[in-house]
Design an enzyme around this catalytic site. Structure first.
Site, short mmCIF file in Angstrom:
data_model
loop_
_atom_site.label_atom_id
_atom_site.label_comp_id
_atom_site.label_asym_id
_atom_site.label_seq_id
_atom_site.Cartn_x
_atom_site.Cartn_y
_atom_site.Cartn_z
N GLU A 63 0.85 -1.29 0.32
CA GLU A 63 0.06 -0.03 -0.01
C GLU A 63 0.78 1.22 0.20
O GLU A 63 0.51 2.15 -0.58
CB GLU A 63 -0.87 -0.05 1.15
CG GLU A 63 -1.97 0.99 1.11
CD GLU A 63 -1.65 2.34 1.88
OE1 GLU A 63 -2.46 3.34 1.82
OE2 GLU A 63 -0.58 2.41 2.50
N GLU A 64 2.09 1.24 0.80
CA GLU A 64 2.97 2.46 0.97
C GLU A 64 3.75 2.76 -0.37
O GLU A 64 3.94 3.84 -0.47
CB GLU A 64 3.72 2.16 2.02
CG GLU A 64 3.18 2.14 3.49
CD GLU A 64 2.55 3.38 4.15
OE1 GLU A 64 2.64 4.45 3.35
OE2 GLU A 64 2.18 3.27 5.10
N ASP B 208 -7.65 2.21 7.95
CA ASP B 208 -6.16 2.75 8.15
C ASP B 208 -6.35 3.80 9.13
O ASP B 208 -7.25 4.03 9.73
CB ASP B 208 -5.98 3.56 6.72
CG ASP B 208 -4.52 3.23 6.24
OD1 ASP B 208 -3.63 3.54 7.20
OD2 ASP B 208 -4.22 3.37 5.24
N HIS C 140 4.12 8.32 9.94
CA HIS C 140 5.48 8.00 8.89
C HIS C 140 6.69 8.55 9.75
O HIS C 140 7.74 8.57 9.01
CB HIS C 140 5.37 8.80 7.45
CG HIS C 140 4.51 7.89 6.82
ND1 HIS C 140 4.50 7.98 5.30
CD2 HIS C 140 3.82 6.83 6.96
CE1 HIS C 140 3.77 7.29 4.82
NE2 HIS C 140 2.92 6.62 5.78
#
Length: 333
Positions: free
Chosen positions: A194-195, A217, A304
């Site tokens: 996904e990233e 998410d 992140h």
């Protein structure tokens, strides 16, 4: 199962984009007692099915994380690395990292680098090797590394790397445990890559062909000093029901159905509008001839970075909302 313990287990598993084998096995082991079928597709997404006679509901949480990949080993034994997903060198500077084989190190900026304009090619990973030969006995070009830290409880909150998106994987596992005899045909999908561009969810959604899709998410928040209001959620405000982000405008009927489910539970929720960034919902809703799609989000600070923060009460609320929504028979139209 207990959420924090699941999170610690998943946090310890290696799983950056494209190298999800270890995290896939960890999730499969936890899901096995509650699953009718467990499969993995060609891109490495894990598909856990709980059979029901009703419409197909796809619940997706990506299991991959951002990470680093070794591109060069220098003669002095230092490693140069590329990024897997949205790593900011400035935020990652001096973070401890670990490789899948257990080798550990630290990401270090070059001394002359400008901290305000730091680029990844101005950083190196120090694994304590004295020269290239010593380093090559420990790692190879193409090996991947992730942030190396555990999940810790801070009051009602948890501080950990990779809450994006291991906390949502834990939420799906707990929801799966609570659903005994589903009205709908349920597909819990732990997606890969996904990233790096919502890659894993596309073939998974194509194969399942769901009547409805929900992406689970984390989402950005608007509750810290100097907030630039990139998101609309706050820690402790409850599950965030997605309205839109840069990848999707959620189907109004799905948004309303989720809010109606929350009202029936007397569960406080908030609306999620994210100015930048997307989720697996972006790929699900354009599958085949289109899928009614929504999202359930966990408010999260410092996404992140090597240390992210979420509220465990919000996560528990997400479990309750997903379990209740999944057990109510979907309307196909």
């Amino acid at each position: 199962m207990e959420l924090l313990n699941i999170l610690k287990t998943l946090n310890a598993a290696h799983g950056p984009s494209g190298d999800e084998g270890e995290i896939r096995e960890a999730v499969a082991e936890l899901a096995r007692p509650f699953a009718d079928e467990i499969t993995a597709d060609a891109l490495g997404s894990l598909i856990v099915r709980k059979k029901g006679a009703g419409p197909r509901l796809m619940l997706a949480a990506h299991m991959d994380s951002i990470g680093l990949i070794v591109t060069h080993i220098e003669k002095e034994g230092f490693l140069r690395a590329g990024r897997l997903g949205g790593i900011s060198p400035r935020e990652a500077a001096y973070a401890p990292v670990r490789f899948r084989n257990g080798v550990r190190g630290v990401l270090v900026p070059e001394e002359k680098a400008d901290p305000g304009k730091l680029k990844l090619d101005q950083c190196f990973i120090d694994i304590g090797a004295g020269d290239r030969e010593s380093a090559e006995k420990l790692v190879r070009v193409g090996d991947t590394a992730v942030y190396d830290a555990g999940a810790v409880r801070v009051g009602n909150r948890v501080l950990s790397p990779y809450l994006d998106n291991r906390i949502s994987c834990a939420i799906l596992l707990l929801a799966m445990e609570r659903i005994a005899r589903p009205e709908n045909d349920l597909y819990f999908v732990f997606t890969a890559q996904e990233e790096v561009g919502l890659r894993g969810v596309r073939p998974a959604a194509w194969g399942i062909d769901p009547d409805c899709g929900i992406a689970v998410d984390v989402t950005d928040v608007d509750d810290t000093p100097g907030s630039e209001k990139s998101g609309t959620a706050q820690l402790g405000g409850g599950p965030a029901i997605k309205v839109m982000d840069s990848s999707v405008i959620c189907h109004p009927a799905v948004v309303e159905a989720l809010e109606r489910t929350a009202r029936a539970l007397e569960l406080p929720v908030q609306r999620d509008i994210l100015r930048a960034g997307g989720t697996d919902a972006g790929a699900i809703h354009t599958t085949r001839i289109g899928v009614r799609t929504g999202g359930i989000s966990v408010p999260c600070r410092y996404i992140h970075t090597p240390q992210e923060m979420a509220d465990l009460r919000d996560a528990e609320g997400c479990v309750s909302l997903i379990a209740a929504f999944a057990q109510k028979r979907l309307e196909k139209e």
